[in-house]
Design an enzyme around this catalytic site. Structure first.
Site, PDB file in Angstrom:
ATOM      1  N   ASN A  11       0.870  -1.185   0.000  1.00 44.72           N
ATOM      2  CA  ASN A  11       0.000   0.000   0.000  1.00 44.72           C
ATOM      3  C   ASN A  11       0.901   1.227   0.000  1.00 44.72           C
ATOM      4  O   ASN A  11       1.510   1.539   1.021  1.00 44.72           O
ATOM      5  CB  ASN A  11      -0.897  -0.047   1.245  1.00 44.72           C
ATOM      6  CG  ASN A  11      -1.736   1.211   1.410  1.00 44.72           C
ATOM      7  OD1 ASN A  11      -1.800   2.048   0.514  1.00 44.72           O
ATOM      8  ND2 ASN A  11      -2.375   1.338   2.568  1.00 44.72           N
ATOM      9  N   TRP A  12       0.978   1.883  -1.149  1.00 48.23           N
ATOM     10  CA  TRP A  12       1.876   3.042  -1.261  1.00 48.23           C
ATOM     11  C   TRP A  12       1.312   4.289  -0.582  1.00 48.23           C
ATOM     12  O   TRP A  12       1.992   5.306  -0.488  1.00 48.23           O
ATOM     13  CB  TRP A  12       2.180   3.328  -2.742  1.00 48.23           C
ATOM     14  CG  TRP A  12       3.246   2.448  -3.314  1.00 48.23           C
ATOM     15  CD1 TRP A  12       3.757   1.306  -2.750  1.00 48.23           C
ATOM     16  CD2 TRP A  12       3.955   2.626  -4.555  1.00 48.23           C
ATOM     17  NE1 TRP A  12       4.732   0.765  -3.568  1.00 48.23           N
ATOM     18  CE2 TRP A  12       4.874   1.563  -4.679  1.00 48.23           C
ATOM     19  CE3 TRP A  12       3.901   3.574  -5.577  1.00 48.23           C
ATOM     20  CZ2 TRP A  12       5.733   1.420  -5.773  1.00 48.23           C
ATOM     21  CZ3 TRP A  12       4.748   3.439  -6.677  1.00 48.23           C
ATOM     22  CH2 TRP A  12       5.653   2.375  -6.764  1.00 48.23           C
ATOM     23  N   LYS A  13       0.026   4.240  -0.168  1.00 46.07           N
ATOM     24  CA  LYS A  13      -0.629   5.403   0.463  1.00 46.07           C
ATOM     25  C   LYS A  13      -0.437   6.632  -0.429  1.00 46.07           C
ATOM     26  O   LYS A  13      -0.439   6.490  -1.653  1.00 46.07           O
ATOM     27  CB  LYS A  13      -0.094   5.597   1.884  1.00 46.07           C
ATOM     28  CG  LYS A  13      -0.186   4.299   2.708  1.00 46.07           C
ATOM     29  CD  LYS A  13       0.084   4.470   4.170  1.00 46.07           C
ATOM     30  CE  LYS A  13      -0.079   3.126   4.880  1.00 46.07           C
ATOM     31  NZ  LYS A  13       0.067   3.223   6.322  1.00 46.07           N
ATOM     32  N   HIS A  97      -9.538   1.176   5.197  1.00 49.99           N
ATOM     33  CA  HIS A  97      -8.248   1.372   5.881  1.00 49.99           C
ATOM     34  C   HIS A  97      -8.452   2.354   7.030  1.00 49.99           C
ATOM     35  O   HIS A  97      -9.232   3.299   6.908  1.00 49.99           O
ATOM     36  CB  HIS A  97      -7.209   1.907   4.893  1.00 49.99           C
ATOM     37  CG  HIS A  97      -5.811   1.858   5.434  1.00 49.99           C
ATOM     38  ND1 HIS A  97      -5.361   2.767   6.373  1.00 49.99           N
ATOM     39  CD2 HIS A  97      -4.787   1.008   5.207  1.00 49.99           C
ATOM     40  CE1 HIS A  97      -4.105   2.456   6.679  1.00 49.99           C
ATOM     41  NE2 HIS A  97      -3.738   1.392   5.993  1.00 49.99           N
ATOM     42  N   GLU A  99      -6.776   4.744   7.987  1.00 52.82           N
ATOM     43  CA  GLU A  99      -6.508   6.137   7.603  1.00 52.82           C
ATOM     44  C   GLU A  99      -7.703   6.716   6.838  1.00 52.82           C
ATOM     45  O   GLU A  99      -8.044   7.889   7.024  1.00 52.82           O
ATOM     46  CB  GLU A  99      -5.211   6.206   6.785  1.00 52.82           C
ATOM     47  CG  GLU A  99      -4.000   5.954   7.678  1.00 52.82           C
ATOM     48  CD  GLU A  99      -2.770   5.413   6.959  1.00 52.82           C
ATOM     49  OE1 GLU A  99      -2.729   5.422   5.719  1.00 52.82           O
ATOM     50  OE2 GLU A  99      -1.841   4.967   7.661  1.00 52.82           O
ATOM     51  N   GLU A 167      -5.167  -4.733  10.887  1.00 48.33           N
ATOM     52  CA  GLU A 167      -4.099  -3.753  11.071  1.00 48.33           C
ATOM     53  C   GLU A 167      -4.321  -2.986  12.373  1.00 48.33           C
ATOM     54  O   GLU A 167      -5.120  -2.030  12.401  1.00 48.33           O
ATOM     55  CB  GLU A 167      -4.093  -2.739   9.914  1.00 48.33           C
ATOM     56  CG  GLU A 167      -3.801  -3.326   8.561  1.00 48.33           C
ATOM     57  CD  GLU A 167      -3.279  -2.280   7.585  1.00 48.33           C
ATOM     58  OE1 GLU A 167      -2.158  -2.466   7.090  1.00 48.33           O
ATOM     59  OE2 GLU A 167      -3.960  -1.267   7.353  1.00 48.33           O
ATOM     60  N   GLY A 173       3.019   2.248  10.831  1.00 46.47           N
ATOM     61  CA  GLY A 173       4.023   3.294  10.676  1.00 46.47           C
ATOM     62  C   GLY A 173       4.785   3.631  11.948  1.00 46.47           C
ATOM     63  O   GLY A 173       5.478   4.645  12.006  1.00 46.47           O
ATOM     64  N   SER A 212       3.738  -2.164  10.348  1.00 48.51           N
ATOM     65  CA  SER A 212       5.189  -2.277  10.554  1.00 48.51           C
ATOM     66  C   SER A 212       5.767  -3.626  10.143  1.00 48.51           C
ATOM     67  O   SER A 212       6.681  -4.146  10.792  1.00 48.51           O
ATOM     68  CB  SER A 212       5.556  -1.945  12.017  1.00 48.51           C
ATOM     69  OG  SER A 212       5.233  -0.590  12.303  1.00 48.51           O
ATOM     70  N   GLY A 233       2.914  -1.115   4.250  1.00 49.35           N
ATOM     71  CA  GLY A 233       2.978   0.287   3.872  1.00 49.35           C
ATOM     72  C   GLY A 233       4.388   0.688   3.492  1.00 49.35           C
ATOM     73  O   GLY A 233       4.866   0.423   2.384  1.00 49.35           O
ATOM     74  N   GLY A 234       5.101   1.311   4.428  1.00 44.28           N
ATOM     75  CA  GLY A 234       6.416   1.893   4.163  1.00 44.28           C
ATOM     76  C   GLY A 234       7.386   0.956   3.461  1.00 44.28           C
ATOM     77  O   GLY A 234       8.108   1.372   2.546  1.00 44.28           O
TER      78      GLY A 234
HETATM   79  P1  13P Z   1       3.298   0.358   7.615  1.00 40.46           P
HETATM   80  O1  13P Z   1       3.721  -0.953   6.997  1.00 40.46           O
HETATM   81  O2  13P Z   1       4.027   1.534   7.066  1.00 40.46           O
HETATM   82  O3  13P Z   1       3.248   0.272   9.096  1.00 40.46           O
HETATM   83  O4  13P Z   1       1.755   0.578   7.131  1.00 40.46           O
HETATM   84  C1  13P Z   1       0.843  -0.431   7.314  1.00 40.46           C
HETATM   85  C2  13P Z   1      -0.402  -0.084   6.577  1.00 40.46           C
HETATM   86  O5  13P Z   1      -1.162   0.775   6.979  1.00 40.46           O
HETATM   87  C3  13P Z   1      -0.664  -0.793   5.315  1.00 40.46           C
HETATM   88  O6  13P Z   1      -1.953  -0.562   4.863  1.00 40.46           O
END
Ligand code: 13P
Length: 249
Positions: A11-13, A97, A99, A167, A173, A212, A233-234
């Site tokens: 997920n590149w957000k 999600h 977010e 999640e 993050g 994470s 994510g990251g």
């Molecule tokens: P991180 O892997 O950066 O913690 O993000 C997780 C996430 O929200 C994936 O959707």
């Protein structure tokens, strides 16, 4: 029980410009040269979906979206419909999600409506749930995610391909992750809630862990019972990191 192939989703957000497609290309080339033991998906921002889908060609790496509107079309300035994502080349879509739930005050019913629209457009939904740190500390984590599943999974998912992603919000993050025992307990609870909601229709869909996930912890997390993959994510932004996770499956 047969161990099914893990689903690893990046997920590149709100990250990624045209130049970032070079990372997707590195990933594609690496997985074509040495195929992954898992299914791999990248979900870039909407602006990159069409270019990425064209680049990836639906081969070793599939393309997904990060959200969609719950209406198929109309006067919703700034929004993207499920059909538009599919038309651009997405095959999956992340929905609910934490977010998006926070930014757009999304309710479980709102997420369920998006799932219906995504299914109608032929997209495979990845439905996210997870508790806050306050809820975990109060011993409410299982109740919270069970409620989210009951409200966010429409019964029309039965018989359709889909995934659920657990999640924990406090792990996103932050570099913090639950213990493997905590992940196992939550994934078992998520499965129980899926079975309660969908009957046998909730038995097969993979439950991804997200929060994470890094090359250094992916293999042990992916080995936990009921962990059917990861939502990353990251560590999905750089091909090298993402490959480190993929190679751990
Ligand atoms: P991180 O892997 O950066 O913690 O993000 C997780 C996430 O929200 C994936 O959707």
């Amino acid at each position: 029980m047969k161990q099914s192939v893990k689903l690893i989703v990046g997920n590149w957000k709100m990250n990624g410009l045209g130049a970032s497609l070079a990372e997707a290309e590195v990933l594609k080339d690496a997985l074509e040269a040495d195929p992954a033991a898992c299914r791999v998906v990248l979900c870039p921002p909407a602006t990159l979906i069409e270019r990425m889908a064209r680049l990836l060609g639906g081969g070793a790496v599939e393309t997904g979206g990060q959200d969609c509107h719950d209406e198929p079309s109309g006067a919703f300035t700034g929004s993207v419909s499920a059909e538009m994502l599919a038309d651009a080349g997405a095959r999956l879509v992340i929905l609910g999600h934490s977010e998006s739930r926070a930014s757009f005050a999304e309710t479980d019913a709102g997420v369920a409506a998006k799932v219906e629209t995504a299914l109608a457009a032929g997209l495979e939904p990845i439905i996210c749930v997870g508790e806050t740190l306050e809820q975990r500390d109060a011993g409410e984590a299982i109740d919270v995610v069970s409620r989210q599943i009951a409200g966010s999974l429409p019964v029309s998912l039965t018989g359709q391909p889909f995934a659920v992603a657990y999640e924990p919000i406090w792990a996103i993050g932050t570099g913090r992750t639950p213990t493997l025992e905590e992940i196992e307990a939550m994934h078992r609870a998520v499965r129980a809630a899926m079975l309660k909601r969908l009957g046998a229709g909730g038995a097969a869909a993979p439950i991804l862990y997200g929060g994470s996930v890094k090359p250094g912890n992916a293999a042990e997390i992916l080995a936990v019972p009921e962990v059917g993959g990861a939502l990353v994510g990251g560590a999905s932004l750089k091909a090298e990191d993402f490959l480190g996770i993929i190679r751990g499956t």
